[in-house]
Design a protein around this motif. Structure first.
Motif, PDB file in Angstrom:
ATOM      1  N   CYS A  61       0.854  -1.191   0.000  1.00 19.34           N
ATOM      2  CA  CYS A  61       0.000   0.000   0.000  1.00 19.34           C
ATOM      3  C   CYS A  61       0.886   1.236   0.000  1.00 19.34           C
ATOM      4  CB  CYS A  61      -0.907   0.003   1.231  1.00 19.34           C
ATOM      5  SG  CYS A  61      -1.915   1.499   1.389  1.00 19.34           S
ATOM      6  N   PHE A  62       0.746   2.059  -1.036  1.00 20.53           N
ATOM      7  CA  PHE A  62       1.542   3.275  -1.149  1.00 20.53           C
ATOM      8  C   PHE A  62       0.721   4.527  -0.830  1.00 20.53           C
ATOM      9  CE2 PHE A  62       3.488   0.229  -4.129  1.00 20.53           C
ATOM     10  CZ  PHE A  62       4.768   0.183  -3.597  1.00 20.53           C
ATOM     11  N   ASP A  63      -0.551   4.344  -0.485  1.00 17.25           N
ATOM     12  CA  ASP A  63      -1.431   5.481  -0.240  1.00 17.25           C
ATOM     13  C   ASP A  63      -1.391   5.970   1.202  1.00 17.25           C
ATOM     14  OD1 ASP A  63      -2.518   5.353  -2.897  1.00 17.25           O
ATOM     15  OD2 ASP A  63      -3.624   3.588  -2.241  1.00 17.25           O
ATOM     16  N   VAL A  64      -0.821   5.159   2.086  1.00 18.69           N
ATOM     17  CA  VAL A  64      -0.759   5.512   3.506  1.00 18.69           C
ATOM     18  C   VAL A  64       0.699   5.528   3.935  1.00 18.69           C
ATOM     19  CG1 VAL A  64      -1.419   4.852   5.851  1.00 18.69           C
ATOM     20  CG2 VAL A  64      -3.007   4.454   3.939  1.00 18.69           C
ATOM     21  N   LYS A  65       1.100   6.588   4.609  1.00 24.06           N
ATOM     22  CA  LYS A  65       2.443   6.632   5.176  1.00 24.06           C
ATOM     23  C   LYS A  65       2.341   7.064   6.627  1.00 24.06           C
ATOM     24  CE  LYS A  65       4.678   9.593   2.609  1.00 24.06           C
ATOM     25  NZ  LYS A  65       5.833  10.439   2.208  1.00 24.06           N
ATOM     26  N   LEU A  66       3.354   6.730   7.398  1.00 25.10           N
ATOM     27  CA  LEU A  66       3.405   7.080   8.816  1.00 25.10           C
ATOM     28  C   LEU A  66       4.473   8.142   9.034  1.00 25.10           C
ATOM     29  CD1 LEU A  66       1.679   5.555  11.076  1.00 25.10           C
ATOM     30  CD2 LEU A  66       1.811   4.425   8.845  1.00 25.10           C
ATOM     31  N   LEU A  67       4.183   9.076   9.931  1.00 24.03           N
ATOM     32  CA  LEU A  67       5.158  10.093  10.307  1.00 24.03           C
ATOM     33  C   LEU A  67       5.323  10.064  11.827  1.00 24.03           C
ATOM     34  CD1 LEU A  67       5.533  13.697   8.992  1.00 24.03           C
ATOM     35  CD2 LEU A  67       5.562  13.275  11.449  1.00 24.03           C
ATOM     36  N   ASP A  85       5.800  -2.963   8.021  1.00 25.27           N
ATOM     37  CA  ASP A  85       6.102  -3.909   6.953  1.00 25.27           C
ATOM     38  C   ASP A  85       5.073  -5.031   6.932  1.00 25.27           C
ATOM     39  OD1 ASP A  85       7.937  -5.227   4.928  1.00 25.27           O
ATOM     40  OD2 ASP A  85       7.988  -6.724   6.529  1.00 25.27           O
ATOM     41  N   SER A  86       4.681  -5.517   8.103  1.00 23.50           N
ATOM     42  CA  SER A  86       3.714  -6.613   8.182  1.00 23.50           C
ATOM     43  C   SER A  86       2.351  -6.197   7.637  1.00 23.50           C
ATOM     44  CB  SER A  86       3.577  -7.091   9.633  1.00 23.50           C
ATOM     45  OG  SER A  86       4.808  -7.580  10.130  1.00 23.50           O
ATOM     46  N   PHE A  87       2.001  -4.931   7.796  1.00 24.43           N
ATOM     47  CA  PHE A  87       0.721  -4.437   7.285  1.00 24.43           C
ATOM     48  C   PHE A  87       0.807  -4.043   5.803  1.00 24.43           C
ATOM     49  CE2 PHE A  87      -0.639  -4.049  11.706  1.00 24.43           C
ATOM     50  CZ  PHE A  87      -1.993  -4.333  11.615  1.00 24.43           C
ATOM     51  N   GLY A  88       1.983  -4.145   5.222  1.00 23.01           N
ATOM     52  CA  GLY A  88       2.121  -3.851   3.802  1.00 23.01           C
ATOM     53  C   GLY A  88       2.327  -2.391   3.473  1.00 23.01           C
ATOM     54  N   LEU A  89       2.755  -1.594   4.458  1.00 27.05           N
ATOM     55  CA  LEU A  89       3.034  -0.177   4.210  1.00 27.05           C
ATOM     56  C   LEU A  89       4.496   0.003   3.840  1.00 27.05           C
ATOM     57  CD1 LEU A  89       0.975   1.375   7.131  1.00 27.05           C
ATOM     58  CD2 LEU A  89       0.291   1.061   4.753  1.00 27.05           C
ATOM     59  N   VAL A 233      -8.759   1.091   4.317  1.00 21.99           N
ATOM     60  CA  VAL A 233      -7.829   2.152   3.934  1.00 21.99           C
ATOM     61  C   VAL A 233      -6.483   1.550   3.540  1.00 21.99           C
ATOM     62  CG1 VAL A 233      -6.547   4.159   4.767  1.00 21.99           C
ATOM     63  CG2 VAL A 233      -8.959   3.891   5.347  1.00 21.99           C
ATOM     64  N   ILE A 234      -6.023   0.577   4.318  1.00 16.62           N
ATOM     65  CA  ILE A 234      -4.817  -0.158   3.947  1.00 16.62           C
ATOM     66  C   ILE A 234      -5.221  -1.296   3.030  1.00 16.62           C
ATOM     67  CG2 ILE A 234      -2.924  -1.610   4.767  1.00 16.62           C
ATOM     68  CD1 ILE A 234      -2.840  -0.020   7.311  1.00 16.62           C
ATOM     69  N   ARG A 235      -4.844  -1.183   1.782  1.00 18.71           N
ATOM     70  CA  ARG A 235      -5.148  -2.197   0.770  1.00 18.71           C
ATOM     71  C   ARG A 235      -4.145  -2.030  -0.364  1.00 18.71           C
ATOM     72  NH1 ARG A 235     -10.555   0.333  -2.189  1.00 18.71           N
ATOM     73  NH2 ARG A 235      -9.864   2.495  -2.166  1.00 18.71           N
ATOM     74  N   PRO A 236      -3.954  -3.071  -1.142  1.00 14.29           N
ATOM     75  CA  PRO A 236      -2.966  -2.978  -2.227  1.00 14.29           C
ATOM     76  C   PRO A 236      -3.280  -1.824  -3.167  1.00 14.29           C
ATOM     77  CG  PRO A 236      -3.636  -5.257  -1.894  1.00 14.29           C
ATOM     78  CD  PRO A 236      -4.563  -4.411  -1.061  1.00 14.29           C
TER      79      PRO A 236
END
Length: 288
Positions: A61-67, A85-89, A233-236
């Protein structure tokens, strides 16, 4: 907008051309330069590993990032990286870094052992993430957030006071236009700054029912990601992220070499010179 240099390719006698990669979909990337570099590296990487890369990239998933704003405990952050990484972010931003501590007295490797212990927490998953370290004395927080919003991100921040219960927060995806999000977490001791709250598009909190005043940073990250996953929200990412997948594939291929510098040596021999290091946490670890 801050960029990360990946490859610098040139023909002798010509002025070097710098190939730059950012997280913006509008970035111009020379496909041939990237393809050439990947073609050169492919014989050195097993077919099984390449298949694994492709499989994981399809679920990324490239649509969600963490800060993370000025986190204090390295082991907490490394644990967060494993969770992400486990959640695919894929993308993580860190502002300012850790409180600086000496590596130890002369002849004492306590600090080095501390760093190694922290690394073990992530079990190598940090190697495959795109981590950006920000120095807010050079790039103010307001500028970082402003650039993220220009790229189409909504900025949502955790808060111990005020905000919406995470269970009622709009962490819902839809088949219509995907909303890009940045989820911000603050310092483990002081929380997020008032400045970050003021720059955010929304605040939310994680409910608690005991004596503890806050969740551990990695636990808060896990809970928030679980709500985003459940909400879709978290999806490929779809075909719109194909350019980003290729860029990340190039980074992963370089990082898969057993010794640091091997990829650089092989590519430079073929006329492709790397820019700054691609190891995700180089700058981050140097700030410890």
């Amino acid at each position: 907008m801050r960029t990360t240099r990946l490859f610098r390719s040139f023909d002798y006698g010509d002025k070097p051309k710098l190939l730059q990669f950012t997280h913006s979909k509008n970035t111009k990337i020379n496909p041939k330069q990237l393809d050439d570099a990947m073609r050169i590296m492919t014989p050195f990487i097993s077919a099984e590993r390449m298949a694994t890369f492709r499989k994981i990239l399809e679920s990324r998933c490239f649509d969600v990032k963490l800060l993370y704003e000025n986190p204090a405990n390295p082991s907490n952050v490394y644990a967060c990286l494993r969770t992400l990484d486990s959640f695919g972010l894929q993308h993580v931003d860190i502002t300012d870094g850790m409180y600086k501590e000496p590596l130890g007295k002369a002849g004492d490797n306590t600090g080095l052992m501390r760093k190694k212990k922290n690394k073990l927490t992530a079990v190598g998953s940090d190697k495959w993430l795109s981590v950006k370290q920000w120095d807010t004395t050079k790039t103010p927080l307001a500028e970082i957030i402003r650039n993220l919003k220009k790229e189409g991100y909504k900025v949502y921040t955790t808060s111990l006071e005020g905000g919406t219960d995470v269970r009622e927060f709009p962490f819902r995806g839809g088949e219509e236009k995907r909303q890009k999000m940045v989820i911000c977490f603050g310092n483990e001791e002081t929380g997020v700054t008032d400045e970050l709250k003021g720059l955010s598009d929304g605040l939310f909190y994680l409910p608690m029912f005991g004596f503890a005043e806050s969740y551990n940073l990695s636990v808060a990250t896990s809970l928030t990601c679980a709500y985003m996953l459940e909400g879709g929200v978290i999806r490929p990412s779809g075909v719109e992220a194909e350019e980003e997948r290729r860029r990340v594939m190039g980074e992963w291929m370089i990082r898969s070499f057993p010794k640091r510098g091997m990829a650089e040596m092989i590519l430079e021999r073929e006329g492709i010179e790397l820019g700054t290091s691609l190891h995700a946490l180089d700058d981050y670890e140097n700030s410890l």
